[in-house]
Motif scaffolding. Structure first.
Motif, short mmCIF file in Angstrom:
data_model
loop_
_atom_site.label_atom_id
_atom_site.label_comp_id
_atom_site.label_asym_id
_atom_site.label_seq_id
_atom_site.Cartn_x
_atom_site.Cartn_y
_atom_site.Cartn_z
N GLY A 105 -3.22 4.52 -2.58
CA GLY A 105 -4.34 5.08 -1.82
C GLY A 105 -4.73 6.45 -2.34
O GLY A 105 -4.27 6.91 -3.39
N LYS A 106 -5.60 7.11 -1.57
CA LYS A 106 -6.12 8.40 -2.06
C LYS A 106 -5.60 9.59 -1.28
O LYS A 106 -5.79 10.74 -1.69
CB LYS A 106 -7.65 8.38 -2.00
N THR A 107 -4.95 9.35 -0.14
CA THR A 107 -4.51 10.49 0.65
C THR A 107 -3.01 10.45 0.94
O THR A 107 -2.42 9.38 1.08
CB THR A 107 -5.25 10.54 2.01
N GLU B 239 1.01 5.71 -0.82
CA GLU B 239 0.25 6.95 -0.95
C GLU B 239 0.53 7.56 -2.31
O GLU B 239 1.59 7.31 -2.91
CB GLU B 239 0.65 7.92 0.17
N ALA C 105 -3.69 7.83 -7.95
CA ALA C 105 -4.45 7.72 -6.70
C ALA C 105 -5.66 6.81 -6.92
O ALA C 105 -6.38 6.93 -7.91
CB ALA C 105 -4.90 9.10 -6.23
N GLY C 106 -5.84 5.86 -6.01
CA GLY C 106 -7.01 4.99 -6.08
C GLY C 106 -6.91 3.87 -7.09
O GLY C 106 -7.90 3.19 -7.37
N SER C 107 -5.72 3.64 -7.65
CA SER C 107 -5.58 2.54 -8.62
C SER C 107 -4.30 1.76 -8.34
O SER C 107 -3.61 2.01 -7.35
CB SER C 107 -5.65 3.07 -10.05
N ASN D 218 0.85 -1.19 0.00
CA ASN D 218 0.00 0.00 0.00
C ASN D 218 0.88 1.23 0.00
O ASN D 218 1.77 1.37 0.84
CB ASN D 218 -0.89 0.02 1.26
#
Ligand code: C2O
Length: 435
Positions: A278-280, A178, A248-250, A176
């Motif tokens: 992630g998204k943040t 950022e 982000a998000g993929s 994971n």
């Protein structure tokens, strides 16, 4: 060094390995330039060991000489000066005839040396700075009991390419991340596979994602180099910065091109790991532009006083350097460079389609030419100091190095560890200049 069991696959029994402190990779050392260290290595493993800190200019008695073995039940204290510039080192077994087996079963770990100059560059750090050690292994399937396929039991004398790609000891893992920049310290832990790595953004039409190469075996490059394919052979370290901000998000997947040298390929050898973006972003620290230059690299001046030729070739079932193997004890010291002198070594692949990643202990070298294939010196090699260079099939590479700082006996060898254990290992003796 001790045995341990780890769950490598959900549906198989745990796998027996032997690791430093019972983990694979071993504990990561975080070291600071100027602070010396003594590491006590206690052998509670399966067989004799010798520990090499790869890229450290250790004094000869602490360099992991193949015959300087610590038997099971013994320990040895290793002294490390930690006086070099910041770099990604790694420590691994180097015991005579059994290095491949020992490393493959888990005896390898990272050792990261930091200094103030590198800190001032402002590369991603802390949770955004991650070592990634890649190793291809093979598991028994008859019975499929989770055990590793054993190169010695199977009398393997050429290569174990492995059909399972593991990163930090886990098969095809995910991480994971950022949506920001990361620094990855990449290392090919072996024992025979060479990679051509590239990355794709899965939900963005497999759009390519560039690596910005910032470091090599011996620390920061002269300047950052963008590439979409990173060639990495055994024991090489390449440090890259990757920016996940657009994704982000993929997911971003790290792949391996197939058909590298004589490597065998399998269903899963085209992929390495996945980054789940992630998204943040929790911290924007060191997330800015990468400066150029990165540092002043002490390339050796072109004042070579000796040019030597070493040919790495197969020799009727074994592997030799200029016709000599490690067990030719009276002849295995192949060069006497004078302490402090600069030499050019011409490393020639003796043919047969094989790859030979060549490692020279003690020194940092610069690759100055590559001939014999369609590759010349790679753009990131041209601005790097290295201690391993990949001799692809048919290639001849010239490297230049200053043989310093210490006198003494040191090894050089092929880092395909099966080749190393089958004699593609020799020595040089750095001699004091009289007066
Ligand atoms: Cu990474 Cu002589 O070894």
């Amino acid at each position: 060094m001790k045995p341990f069991f780890s769950q490598q696959y959900p549906n198989l029994p745990p796998t027996r390995q032997v690791g430093y402190d019972g983990i694979m990779p071993g504990p990561t050392f975080m070291m600071t330039q100027g602070r010396e260290a003594i590491v006590r290595q206690i052998n509670q493993g399966d067989r004799a060991s010798s520990v090499h800190l790869h890229s450290s200019f250790s004094r000869s008695p602490f360099d992991g000489w193949a015959d300087d073995i610590t038997e099971v039940g013994q320990y040895k204290d290793y002294y490390y000066p930690n006086r070099q510039n910041a770099r990604t080192l790694w420590y691994h077994d180097h015991a005579v005839d059994h290095t491949a087996e020992n490393v493959y079963f888990g005896l390898a770990g990272f050792y990261i040396l930091k200094d103030a100059q590198e800190e001032s560059v402002g590369l991603p750090t802390g949770q955004y700075e991650i070592p990634l050690g890649i190793m291809a292994r093979r598991y028994n399937n008859n019975p499929a009991d989770g055990s590793l396929w054993d190169p010695e039991v199977n009398q393997e004398v050429t290569s174990v390419y492995g059909d399972v790609i593991e990163v930090n000891g886990k098969p095809w893992p995910f991480l994971n991340v950022e949506p920001r920049k990361y620094r990855f310290r990449m290392l090919d832990l072996g024992i025979s596979r060479t990679y051509k790595l590239y990355m794709q953004a899965d939900q963005h039409n497999n759009q390519g994602v560039n690596f910005t190469v910032v470091g090599s075996d011996c620390g920061l490059l002269l300047r950052p180099i963008q590439t979409n394919v990173l060639t990495m052979s055994i024991a090489e370290r390449w440090e890259v910065v990757v920016d996940f901000a657009p994704f982000a998000g993929s997911n971003v997947t790290m792949h391996n091109q197939r058909g590298v040298g004589a490597d065998s390929d399998f269903d899963g050898t085209d992929r390495v790991m996945r980054f789940v973006v992630g998204k943040t972003v929790t911290s924007q620290q060191n997330n800015g532009a990468i400066p150029s230059p990165l540092r002043e690299v002490p390339f050796p001046p072109n004042l070579s006083i000796a040019n030597r030729l070493f040919e790495f070739a197969s020799n009727g079932g074994g592997w030799h350097i200029n016709g000599i193997g490690w067990h030719d004890v009276a002849e295995r010291v192949l060069a006497p460079p004078k302490r402090g002198s600069i030499e050019i070594w011409e490393l020639k692949n003796g043919g047969g389609g094989w790859s030979h990643p060549i490692h020279v202990h003690l020194v940092d070298f610069q690759v100055i030419s590559r001939t014999g294939s369609d590759r010349s010196v790679l753009p990131y090699e041209a601005v790097a100091l290295q201690d391993v260079v990949w001799l692809g099939p048919g290639e001849t590479v010239r490297v230049i190095a200053r043989f310093a700082p210490w006198p003494g006996l040191y090894m050089f060898h092929c880092h395909n560890l099966i080749h190393e254990d089958h004699e593609m290992l020799a020595a040089f003796n750095v001699t004091e200049v009289a007066g």
